[in-house]
Write an enzyme that holds these catalytic residues in place. Structure first.
Site, PDB file in Angstrom:
ATOM      1  CG  ASP A 133      -1.476   2.312 -10.764  1.00 28.03           C
ATOM      2  OD1 ASP A 133      -0.497   1.977 -11.445  1.00 28.03           O
ATOM      3  OD2 ASP A 133      -1.373   2.903  -9.679  1.00 28.03           O
ATOM      4  CG  ASP A 136       3.581   0.684 -10.947  1.00 19.70           C
ATOM      5  OD1 ASP A 136       2.557   0.938 -11.596  1.00 19.70           O
ATOM      6  OD2 ASP A 136       4.544   1.464 -10.892  1.00 19.70           O
TER       7      ASP A 136
END
Length: 122
Positions: free
Chosen positions: A14, A16
């Protein structure tokens, strides 16, 4: 058996909020839609407290923080938020400092890797 046989073929991260601090970008996107709604801007500290469970929830929290709003209003601001965020994500990229320690070693050993933003969750 070599160590490489035990390595996964691909690892997805992931991006952000996990690898890169996108707080400034989320703050800019939140303030963009708040301005569309005629609301005052919020600070990065306030946005950091609002993050979690996706873009729609962030919008709902931003509206609530600046005077309240309806689910319909939040829904109408989702596309402008996502469009703005997509066009401006990582304008101020700041990898988390902890990332610099294991990342170079991992990159040498991994056969492939990818990152996947999750901000479209609604």
């Amino acid at each position: 058996m070599t160590v490489l046989n035990n390595m996964p073929r691909c690892v997805v991260f992931d991006l952000d909020g996990t690898l890169v601090d996108t707080g400034p970008d989320l703050t800019a996107a939140t303030n963009h839609i708040l301005s569309l709604a005629g609301r005052p801007p919020v600070t990065i500290t306030e946005v950091r407290d609002m993050v979690g469970l996706g873009a729609r929830k962030l919008i709902e929290r931003g509206l609530a923080h600046t005077g309240g709003g309806t689910p319909e209003q939040a829904e109408s601001l989702l596309k402008p938020f996502l469009d703005y965020y997509a066009a401006n994500v990582c304008e101020t990229p700041n990898p988390f400092p902890e990332l610099n320690r294991p990342w170079p070693s991992f990159r040498k050993r991994a056969s492939s890797s990818a990152s996947a933003p999750t901000s479209r969750r609604s």
